[in-house]
Design a protein around this motif. Structure first.
Motif, PDB file in Angstrom:
ATOM      1  N   ALA A  54       0.637  -5.906  -1.262  1.00  0.00           N
ATOM      2  CA  ALA A  54      -0.057  -5.928  -0.191  1.00  0.00           C
ATOM      3  C   ALA A  54      -1.460  -5.917  -0.199  1.00  0.00           C
ATOM      4  O   ALA A  54      -2.009  -6.786   0.565  1.00  0.00           O
ATOM      5  N   ILE A  55      -2.148  -5.369  -1.082  1.00  0.00           N
ATOM      6  CA  ILE A  55      -3.337  -5.271  -1.292  1.00  0.00           C
ATOM      7  C   ILE A  55      -3.997  -6.778  -1.715  1.00  0.00           C
ATOM      8  O   ILE A  55      -4.709  -7.267  -1.137  1.00  0.00           O
ATOM      9  N   ARG A  57      -2.431  -9.568  -0.989  1.00  0.00           N
ATOM     10  CA  ARG A  57      -2.323 -10.456  -0.007  1.00  0.00           C
ATOM     11  C   ARG A  57      -3.508 -10.541   0.870  1.00  0.00           C
ATOM     12  O   ARG A  57      -4.096 -11.545   1.328  1.00  0.00           O
ATOM     13  N   ALA A  58      -4.089  -9.216   0.976  1.00  0.00           N
ATOM     14  CA  ALA A  58      -5.082  -9.024   1.920  1.00  0.00           C
ATOM     15  C   ALA A  58      -6.326  -9.590   1.543  1.00  0.00           C
ATOM     16  O   ALA A  58      -7.362  -9.695   2.092  1.00  0.00           O
ATOM     17  N   LYS A  59      -6.823  -9.681   0.126  1.00  0.00           N
ATOM     18  CA  LYS A  59      -7.671 -10.162  -0.656  1.00  0.00           C
ATOM     19  C   LYS A  59      -7.868 -11.631  -0.422  1.00  0.00           C
ATOM     20  O   LYS A  59      -7.039 -12.282  -0.396  1.00  0.00           O
ATOM     21  N   GLY A  62      -5.445 -14.097  -2.316  1.00  0.00           N
ATOM     22  CA  GLY A  62      -4.022 -13.884  -1.979  1.00  0.00           C
ATOM     23  C   GLY A  62      -3.324 -13.354  -3.558  1.00  0.00           C
ATOM     24  O   GLY A  62      -4.146 -13.310  -4.422  1.00  0.00           O
ATOM     25  N   TRP A 226      -4.879   4.408  -4.572  1.00  0.00           N
ATOM     26  CA  TRP A 226      -6.139   3.757  -3.749  1.00  0.00           C
ATOM     27  C   TRP A 226      -7.209   4.765  -3.526  1.00  0.00           C
ATOM     28  O   TRP A 226      -8.279   4.351  -3.469  1.00  0.00           O
TER      29      TRP A 226
END
Length: 289
Positions: A54-55, A57-59, A62, A226
């Motif tokens: 998920a992290i 993909r957010a950056k 991808g 995190w």
């Protein structure tokens, strides 16, 4: 990640991080006492891998950008090594309890210092070697070799510490060519694949209440990682690293209050020596940096 200079915030986040990881250790101890260790770690890794993806993909770039590495084999080995280390450490929790396991595991920064020369080519002076020697005297006091009450099982967290030290050194090594995002991605994904291949054969049904604990374990694992990322984003590592030893304090508190463990004199004395030696090596590293 570029380091900031908000030391006060970094220290606060590190304290919170150690508390979250101590909670994770306590929940792992409970679940692994009831279910197979491999299954518990596998489910934890599933959530961790989902968090990592998920992290990524957010950056920018991808998943493809996060997975891109010029040292794929070494990255995969790092992920596998950490997964095995977690299994060994959780097993130690079930056999020895939190207090003694964490007391022995606390020596891993000394192992990092000792192995940084042969693995990374870093210079290790006589002061650091002296601190490493003193630290291992502390470990011996915890283990009580040659005395009738010595438990061979106490070597288990020492093996975990050696594995984690090697993982930390390999993380430094791969950082010479890969970004931290790439290393983080491979840590989660490689570990999840490895644990699934092995752990799926040990699946067993869990009670509803324990599924709640498992969910909490997954959340603490992801949030702990995190928070650790945030720590190193806002402050220099050398300024906040000494506070990482609070995990031993928080873990011991959980061991005593929740699981009824007892802190023996040799464990308290030995852990104190190990922490003091570790703090000295960190201080030396900061002075030389």
């Amino acid at each position: 990640m570029s380091a900031g200079n908000n030391t006060r915030l970094g220290v606060g986040l590190m304290v919170l991080t150690t508390f979250v990881f101590a909670m994770q250790d306590g929940i792992s101890r409970h679940l692994a006492s009831e279910y197979n260790v491999l299954m518990v770690v596998m489910v934890r890794y599933w959530f961790f891998a989902a968090f990592v993806v998920a992290i990524a993909r957010a950056k920018a770039g991808g998943i493809r950008a996060a997975a891109r590495s010029v040292q794929t084999g070494l990255q995969a080995f790092r992920g596998l090594l950490l997964a095995i280390e977690i299994c060994v450490m959780v097993l130690a929790f079930t056999i020895l309890g939190l207090v003694e396991s964490l007391a022995v595991f606390t020596c891993y920064p000394l192992l990092v210092a000792a192995l940084s020369g042969p693995i990374l080519g870093e210079s290790v002076g006589w002061r650091r070697w002296a601190a490493i020697g003193v630290g291992f005297v502390g470990v011996l006091i915890i283990l009580e070799p040659g005395i009738g009450v010595f438990k061979p099982a106490a070597v288990i967290p020492l093996i975990a510490a050696m594995m984690f030290a090697l993982y930390a050194l390999l993380t430094r090594y791969v950082a010479r060519k890969d970004t931290s995002a790439t290393s983080f991605f491979w840590t989660g994904v490689a570990g999840a694949v490895a644990m699934t291949v092995v752990g799926i054969w040990f699946w067993e049904p869990m009670a509803p209440a324990d599924w709640a604990w498992m969910a909490t374990l997954c959340v603490t694992g992801a949030s702990g990682h995190w928070l650790l990322i945030r720590v190193y984003e806002v402050a220099e590592a050398s300024a906040v690293q000494p506070f990482a030893y609070l995990q031993l304090v928080f873990g011991s508190m959980i061991g005593v209050t929740v699981f009824g463990e007892v802190i023996a004199w040799n464990v308290a004395t030995g852990a104190g020596i190990v922490v003091a030696a570790g703090l000295f090596t960190l201080w030396r590293e900061r002075q030389q940096g």
